[in-house]
Scaffold this motif. Structure first.
Motif, mmCIF file in Angstrom:
data_model
loop_
_atom_site.group_PDB
_atom_site.id
_atom_site.type_symbol
_atom_site.label_atom_id
_atom_site.label_comp_id
_atom_site.label_asym_id
_atom_site.label_seq_id
_atom_site.Cartn_x
_atom_site.Cartn_y
_atom_site.Cartn_z
ATOM 1 N N HIS A 95 0.843 -1.195 0.000
ATOM 2 C CA HIS A 95 0.000 0.000 0.000
ATOM 3 C C HIS A 95 0.884 1.253 0.000
ATOM 4 C CE1 HIS A 95 -3.035 2.931 1.119
ATOM 5 N NE2 HIS A 95 -3.969 1.995 0.945
ATOM 6 N N PRO A 96 0.585 2.225 -0.870
ATOM 7 C CA PRO A 96 1.455 3.399 -0.956
ATOM 8 C C PRO A 96 1.458 4.263 0.301
ATOM 9 C CG PRO A 96 -0.514 3.698 -2.315
ATOM 10 C CD PRO A 96 -0.509 2.277 -1.871
ATOM 11 N N TRP A 97 0.393 4.203 1.130
ATOM 12 C CA TRP A 97 0.314 5.085 2.299
ATOM 13 C C TRP A 97 0.227 4.330 3.619
ATOM 14 C CZ3 TRP A 97 1.893 9.091 0.034
ATOM 15 C CH2 TRP A 97 1.443 9.459 -1.233
ATOM 16 N N ALA A 98 0.417 3.026 3.574
ATOM 17 C CA ALA A 98 0.367 2.236 4.806
ATOM 18 C C ALA A 98 1.248 1.013 4.635
ATOM 19 C CB ALA A 98 -1.070 1.808 5.121
ATOM 20 N N ASP A 99 1.835 0.542 5.717
ATOM 21 C CA ASP A 99 2.724 -0.612 5.656
ATOM 22 C C ASP A 99 1.927 -1.906 5.732
ATOM 23 O OD1 ASP A 99 4.944 0.977 5.372
ATOM 24 O OD2 ASP A 99 5.388 1.034 7.525
ATOM 25 N N VAL A 100 1.083 -2.122 4.711
ATOM 26 C CA VAL A 100 0.277 -3.333 4.626
ATOM 27 C C VAL A 100 0.422 -3.916 3.226
ATOM 28 C CG1 VAL A 100 -1.361 -2.667 6.420
ATOM 29 C CG2 VAL A 100 -1.752 -1.944 4.050
#
Length: 461
Positions: free
Chosen positions: A206-211
């Motif tokens: 995910h570009p905005w979360a570490d998932v």
């Protein structure tokens, strides 16, 4: 007597590990693996991972995307070397009715065939190849976006056509031809069309979360020659060594050198960056050195093979994420680290075994008009003509066995060099593609075109 150090120095190995660790951390890649090749063999492997704690070794498969194109190009060059086709032949001669048949084999290899970059929807990388069973499904109703041969426009469908060409001339599938003619001879038993355990899974980060999100791994069907393969750092290290020196069981050194030679007119932006494209190989200038190879990507995977032929160093970098680390930049950095920390030890100078006196007398200083050049003979049997100023046209020449020589590169590539002799056998001048080279600037004793002023050289005043 000294011999080159076979293994890398500890400081070099640590610098390599640091580079891939930074790339994996900052690029947020689930895993990233890399190998370095020197003197034709892998001398270093490194890996970083954040998924399931299992550090991948050099035999774990990753999808390599468009590096597949270089494998397909090798198959096509084999057909050329066997005389089954010419690079200037139009595709229509072998695979009729595609709507793109006026493009030549060389133009398809170099992405100058005018074809679209992608096949018509749906998104071919994330959907099964069964949706595109025929070439017409890959090419669509308007295969050509640009005039054939006029510009470089990267095309995945173009390599589908090259795969079809291989199948037509071999009478077997692209997959089978690749296995028999390239993978088995080079010992690439972990390079396959479909994944074989152990292999990495592909992830989107995910570009905005570490998932993470799992990516599908589709069989590309007709598009396979453009991007289907799975491979390992160990196999790609062997493949990189082959792309430097060739292997007579697969492709000669001369033919792989031809693949590494620019074959496409570059866009203005590429000229500024130093990028070009050969016959199935990308060509880039990075850190002041010329790098050849190929990058690749498919949903869930990034890959790069980068080779400095001059340094005899190559790097392979693979990651299992859709986006993140710039793996081509990482590979270029790995090459630079080794080349600068442990520069190549040159081979010992060896004198010529024998030399023809009539050839030896051609060596030394020559003038093209007022430009000074030096002609030298080297132990490999070649001659070189170089400007003494260091700037200007230069080339090596190979002997033709009849007293003439053929240029191998640059402005004089393919041009004929010959010594013109007087009736008494003495050398009058050199003729290089009609240019006259004389022992003195505008030597009045030689037939200089336009003649030489009879009053000779003079001052003013």
């Amino acid at each position: 007597m000294t011999t080159p150090q076979e293994e890398l120095l500890p400081a070099t190995s640590r610098a390599l590990l640091h580079r891939i660790a930074v790339a994996q951390a900052e690029g947020r890649a689930p895993s990233l693996v890399a190998s370095v090749v020197r003197d034709g063999r892998a001398v270093w492997h490194g890996a970083r991972t954040s998924v399931d704690g299992q550090v991948p070794d050099e035999n774990v498969q990753y999808r390599i995307g468009s590096i597949t194109k270089t494998f397909t190009a090798v198959l096509v060059m084999r057909l050329r070397d066997e005389g089954l086709l010419g690079l200037g032949d139009p595709l229509e001669k072998f695979v009729p009715g595609t709507g793109a048949g006026e493009a030549t084999i060389a133009e398809l290899l170099a992405h100058t065939g005018g074809l679209a970059a992608e096949s018509p929807g749906p998104w071919w990388e994330r959907t099964p190849g069964s949706l595109r069973p025929e070439l017409s499904d890959v090419l669509g109703e308007q295969p050509l976006l640009h005039p054939v041969g006029r510009r470089h426009h990267y095309s995945n469908p173009g390599y589908t056509l090259l795969g079809a060409l291989v199948e037509e001339l071999r009478g077997i599938s692209w997959e089978e031809a690749l296995r028999r003619e390239v993978l088995e001879p080079l010992g690439l038993d972990r390079t396959t069309v479909r994944p074989q355990a152990p292999h990495a899974g592909g992830w989107a980060v995910h570009p905005w979360a570490d998932v993470l999100l799992p990516e599908p791994a589709e069989d590309l069907g007709r598009m396979a020659p453009a991007g289907q393969l799975w491979s390992t750092t160990a196999d790609l290290a062997r493949f990189a060594a082959f792309l430097v020196k060739g292997d007579e069981r697969v492709l000669s050194a001369e033919s792989v050198c031809e693949m590494r030679t620019p074959a496409a007119p570059a866009e203005a932006v590429d000229v500024m960056s130093g990028d070009a494209y050969g016959l199935g190989m990308q060509i880039q200038r990075r850190h002041g050195r010329l790098l050849v190879g190929h990058s690749g990507s498919l949903p869930g995977f990034l890959a790069s093979v980068s080779i400095s032929v001059e340094d005899d160093v190559a790097a392979v970098v693979l990651a299992n994420c859709t986006s993140g680390p710039l793996v081509s930049g990482v590979a270029a950095d790995l090459v630079r680290i080794v080349a600068e920390a442990e520069p190549r030890i040159p081979d010992a100078w060896i004198p010529m075994r024998a030399v023809d006196p009539s050839v030896l007398e051609l060596t030394g200083q020559w003038y093209w008009g007022t430009y000074a050049f030096a002609l030298r003979l080297t132990a490999d049997g070649l001659a070189s003509l170089e400007p003494l100023s260091g700037n200007g046209r230069r080339s090596r020449f190979r002997p033709n066995g009849d007293g003439t020589w053929t240029g191998l590169e640059g402005y004089y590539a393919g041009e004929l060099l010959k010594a013109v002799r007087r009736p008494d056998g003495s050398v009058s001048h050199l003729d290089l593609g009609s240019f006259v080279f004389t022992r003195q600037p505008y030597d009045e004793a030689a037939p200089v075109p336009g003649g030489v002023d009879p009053e000779g050289w003079r001052g003013i005043g």
